[in-house]
Every structure is written in C-alpha cells, then in structure tokens.
Design an enzyme around this catalytic site. Sequence first.
Site, short mmCIF file in Angstrom:
data_model
loop_
_atom_site.label_atom_id
_atom_site.label_comp_id
_atom_site.label_asym_id
_atom_site.label_seq_id
_atom_site.Cartn_x
_atom_site.Cartn_y
_atom_site.Cartn_z
N ILE A 21 0.83 -1.21 0.00
CA ILE A 21 0.00 0.00 0.00
C ILE A 21 0.86 1.26 0.00
O ILE A 21 0.57 2.23 -0.71
CB ILE A 21 -0.95 -0.03 1.22
CG1 ILE A 21 -1.94 -1.20 1.09
CG2 ILE A 21 -1.70 1.30 1.37
CD1 ILE A 21 -2.75 -1.48 2.35
N ASP A 66 15.01 1.98 9.99
CA ASP A 66 14.07 1.24 10.82
C ASP A 66 13.36 2.29 11.68
O ASP A 66 13.94 2.83 12.62
CB ASP A 66 14.81 0.23 11.70
CG ASP A 66 13.86 -0.52 12.63
OD1 ASP A 66 12.66 -0.18 12.67
OD2 ASP A 66 14.33 -1.44 13.31
N ARG A 126 4.15 14.40 15.42
CA ARG A 126 4.69 15.44 16.31
C ARG A 126 5.81 16.24 15.63
O ARG A 126 5.97 17.43 15.86
CB ARG A 126 5.22 14.75 17.57
CG ARG A 126 5.44 15.67 18.73
CD ARG A 126 5.79 14.87 19.97
NE ARG A 126 6.11 15.79 21.05
CZ ARG A 126 7.28 16.38 21.20
NH1 ARG A 126 8.25 16.13 20.34
NH2 ARG A 126 7.48 17.22 22.19
N SER A 144 -4.89 2.76 8.77
CA SER A 144 -5.36 1.89 9.84
C SER A 144 -5.80 0.57 9.21
O SER A 144 -5.16 0.08 8.28
CB SER A 144 -6.48 2.60 10.60
OG SER A 144 -7.00 1.79 11.61
N TYR A 158 -2.42 -6.33 16.96
CA TYR A 158 -2.60 -5.52 15.75
C TYR A 158 -3.86 -4.66 15.82
O TYR A 158 -3.81 -3.44 15.66
CB TYR A 158 -2.67 -6.47 14.55
CG TYR A 158 -2.87 -5.79 13.21
CD1 TYR A 158 -1.85 -5.04 12.63
CD2 TYR A 158 -4.07 -5.92 12.50
CE1 TYR A 158 -2.03 -4.43 11.39
CE2 TYR A 158 -4.25 -5.33 11.27
CZ TYR A 158 -3.23 -4.59 10.71
OH TYR A 158 -3.41 -3.99 9.48
N LYS A 162 -4.37 -0.50 16.00
CA LYS A 162 -5.07 0.23 14.94
C LYS A 162 -6.25 1.01 15.50
O LYS A 162 -6.59 2.09 15.02
CB LYS A 162 -5.51 -0.74 13.83
CG LYS A 162 -4.35 -1.35 13.04
CD LYS A 162 -3.57 -0.31 12.25
CE LYS A 162 -2.57 -0.94 11.30
NZ LYS A 162 -1.79 0.04 10.53
N VAL A 191 -6.33 -6.18 1.36
CA VAL A 191 -5.66 -5.67 0.17
C VAL A 191 -4.62 -6.71 -0.26
O VAL A 191 -3.97 -7.33 0.58
CB VAL A 191 -4.93 -4.33 0.46
CG1 VAL A 191 -4.37 -3.74 -0.83
CG2 VAL A 191 -5.87 -3.35 1.14
N1 NAP Z 1 -2.82 -5.74 3.22
C1 NAP Z 1 -3.97 -5.62 3.86
O1 NAP Z 1 -4.90 -6.40 3.66
C2 NAP Z 1 -4.17 -4.49 4.84
C3 NAP Z 1 -5.46 -4.30 5.37
C4 NAP Z 1 -5.67 -3.28 6.28
C5 NAP Z 1 -4.63 -2.44 6.64
N2 NAP Z 1 -3.38 -2.65 6.13
C6 NAP Z 1 -2.33 -1.73 6.55
O2 NAP Z 1 -1.64 -1.23 5.43
C7 NAP Z 1 -0.32 -0.86 5.79
C8 NAP Z 1 0.67 -1.41 4.78
O3 NAP Z 1 0.61 -2.82 4.75
P1 NAP Z 1 0.80 -3.67 3.42
O4 NAP Z 1 -0.35 -4.59 3.34
O5 NAP Z 1 1.09 -2.79 2.27
O6 NAP Z 1 2.07 -4.57 3.82
P2 NAP Z 1 3.62 -4.51 3.40
O7 NAP Z 1 3.76 -4.61 1.93
O8 NAP Z 1 4.29 -5.50 4.27
O9 NAP Z 1 4.03 -3.03 3.81
C9 NAP Z 1 4.53 -2.67 5.06
C10 NAP Z 1 5.47 -1.49 4.85
O10 NAP Z 1 5.93 -1.04 6.14
C11 NAP Z 1 7.34 -1.02 6.12
N3 NAP Z 1 7.86 -1.25 7.44
C12 NAP Z 1 7.59 -2.31 8.27
N4 NAP Z 1 8.31 -2.19 9.40
C13 NAP Z 1 9.05 -1.05 9.29
C14 NAP Z 1 10.01 -0.40 10.13
N5 NAP Z 1 10.34 -0.92 11.33
N6 NAP Z 1 10.59 0.74 9.71
C15 NAP Z 1 10.27 1.26 8.50
N7 NAP Z 1 9.36 0.70 7.66
C16 NAP Z 1 8.77 -0.45 8.06
C17 NAP Z 1 7.73 -2.12 5.15
O11 NAP Z 1 9.02 -1.89 4.62
P3 NAP Z 1 10.37 -2.64 5.07
O12 NAP Z 1 10.02 -4.08 5.34
O13 NAP Z 1 11.25 -2.43 3.88
O14 NAP Z 1 10.84 -1.90 6.26
C18 NAP Z 1 6.69 -1.91 4.06
O15 NAP Z 1 7.10 -0.86 3.19
C19 NAP Z 1 -0.13 -1.34 7.22
O16 NAP Z 1 -0.31 -0.25 8.10
C20 NAP Z 1 -1.23 -2.35 7.40
O17 NAP Z 1 -1.62 -2.49 8.74
C21 NAP Z 1 -3.13 -3.65 5.23
#
Ligand code: NAP
Length: 275
Positions: A21, A66, A126, A144, A158, A162, A191
């Site tokens: 996302i 990180d 902030r 979220s 989780y 959220k 997603v």
């Molecule tokens: N996929 C779904 O169905 C879904 C549904 C509802 C909400 N969401 C929300 O959407 C958001 C993105 O999730 P996604 O589905 O796109 O999964 P994703 O592809 O795993 O994306 C997570 C992103 O967060 C980064 N990240 C994780 N830990 C980090 C850290 N410690 N420091 C910096 N960056 C960090 C990851 O990059 P690196 O690993 O390179 O650090 C990656 O770019 C999340 O907030 C998730 O809760 C997703």
Amino acid sequence: MTEDRPLKGKVALVAGASSGIGAGIARTLAAAGASVALVARRERELAAVEREVAAHEVPVIALTADLAAEDAPQDAVTAAERALGPVDILVNNAALARTGPIHDTRPRHWRQAFRLNLDVPFLLIRAVLPGMRARGHGWIVNISSEGSLLQADWSAPYSITKRALNALTAQVDIENRHLGVRAVAVLPGWVRTDLAQDPEEFGVDVDRLLDPSDVADVVLWAVTLPPRVGVGPLIPVRPVSRNAQTAVNWEQYLRSVRHYDTVGGHMLDATGMPE
Ligand SMILES: NC(=O)c1ccc[n+]([C@@H]2O[C@H](COP(=O)([O-])OP(=O)(O)OC[C@H]3O[C@@H](n4cnc5c(N)ncnc54)[C@H](OP(=O)(O)O)[C@@H]3O)[C@@H](O)[C@H]2O)c1
C-alpha cells in the site's frame, strides 16, 4: 495547482514505502505531482519504488531506516525536509501485523507492535505538526485497518494498535482542522499485498481483494479536497465483490497474517512468535 498535477509543489513523506500500500500511495501521489520522501528498511525494494516515483519527474528521496529505532522518526522528517522542503502530507503506513491471542502474546511483541503502529505515527506527526500549523495547511493520513472496527479473537495486538491509531487520528484532526491541518485514517479491508500471505491457501480469491492502488486513490481523493472540506476522520475502504470482506474472510485474513511478521518478513510459529 493544475488539474492533472493537483499536488505539484507539495511534499509527501510516506512511512513504509517499499512495498504494498505504501509503495502504491507513493506512486499515486507522485503521479499527481507531489515530491515524495520514501522511508522503509529494505534498501533494494525502496530503490525500486524510488525509480518508479522518479519516472513521474518529481523530486524523490529514499531514506533507509528502521522507524522503530529511537530517533528514526525525527531523523526521517529532518532528512526529508532538508532534501525536499516542508512536509505537506504525512502518510503513516508502516506497521507490524502481529496477531494472536492475548494469553500467548509476549510483552516484547506487544511493545514492538505498539512502537511501530502507534508510537512511530505519533512521533512522525509530532515532528511535522508545528510546521503545518504555522503554514496553515497539511494532511496527516494514517493507514489503519477495517479490522480496527471489528472485535475478533486472534487479532491482538494488531487490532488494538489500529484502534488506538484511529483515536490518535481523530484527536489530531479535532485539534488542528481549524488551522487548515486535517487528519484522516484510511481503514482498508483485505488488500492484495505481502502482509497477508497466500490468500488462496485460505480459500480466498485474490482477484476479489483490493489493490494497493485502490487505497492510494482514496488517499489522493482526500488530500486533494478543497480546504473547506473535512472528511472522516475514519474512512473505511472495502472490497465489495460478493464473497469479499465477510466475517469468514476476516477470520481467513487473521489466519493468513498471523504466520507472518513484516519486520524482516520472518515466518512465525503457530502462536505468532518468530520461529
Ligand atoms: N494488506 C492488507 O490487507 C491491509 C489491510 C488493512 C490495513 N493494512 C495496513 O496497510 C499498511 C501497509 O501494509 P501492506 O499490506 O502494504 O504490507 P507490506 O507490503 O508488508 O508493507 C509494510 C510497509 O511497512 C514497512 N515497514 C515495516 N516495518 C518497518 C520499520 N520498522 N521501519 C520502516 N518501515 C517499516 C515495510 O518496509 P520494510 O520491510 O522495507 O521496512 C513496508 O514498506 C499497514 O499499516 C497495514 O496495517 C493492510
């Protein structure tokens, strides 16, 4: 502001921009003309998104960090603003999808989830808010989850983080909107990303899930609204095909994510702990 590049001259910082996302949001905001600062840990993935964003001929900077580390949120904002100028749009997208029953949740894992999913958004907000308040415009966009609205077992910490992120969003919005600084939480349903592994394994047709670009389009819609318009602050975005986003699918989703830790992409054991 031109119609095809409505964000020309604006600066966006996307936390968690290397995949899924966050990468989708970065691409969409860049296509709309925004300069974009990308933050995540995986350098190679981030560099690939950086190239896609640069193809839209907008300034871009990739910051490998990180965000859960002590000073990382402030450092990221400082580096982004030095390279691109003051942040107009902050997208808090980085999160750790750790789920499991409370009785099996280790305090360390609880703290990791709260650190990345709640403390980091707070610290980034902030860092950018004083500038936004002084300039009289800005957007805080927190990604979220629709899961934050549901009470389901196996969903903590989780879903709890959220829910707290929703509350933080509403607080920021009410405290700042009269100054032109608005906040929304976008709550996606399922997603198609790496967060939930192998949906087919859990009986889910991936073609019926949302695409990251769908969430990105909602973010773009919000941040290009006229200054007089307030929305949300909670904006659910759900897949609406016939068998999508039912209670059964939420259970399937939880079973799918609970084996996967986005920190380093480690597989977890059956109780949600790193193997
Ligand atoms: N996929 C779904 O169905 C879904 C549904 C509802 C909400 N969401 C929300 O959407 C958001 C993105 O999730 P996604 O589905 O796109 O999964 P994703 O592809 O795993 O994306 C997570 C992103 O967060 C980064 N990240 C994780 N830990 C980090 C850290 N410690 N420091 C910096 N960056 C960090 C990851 O990059 P690196 O690993 O390179 O650090 C990656 O770019 C999340 O907030 C998730 O809760 C997703």
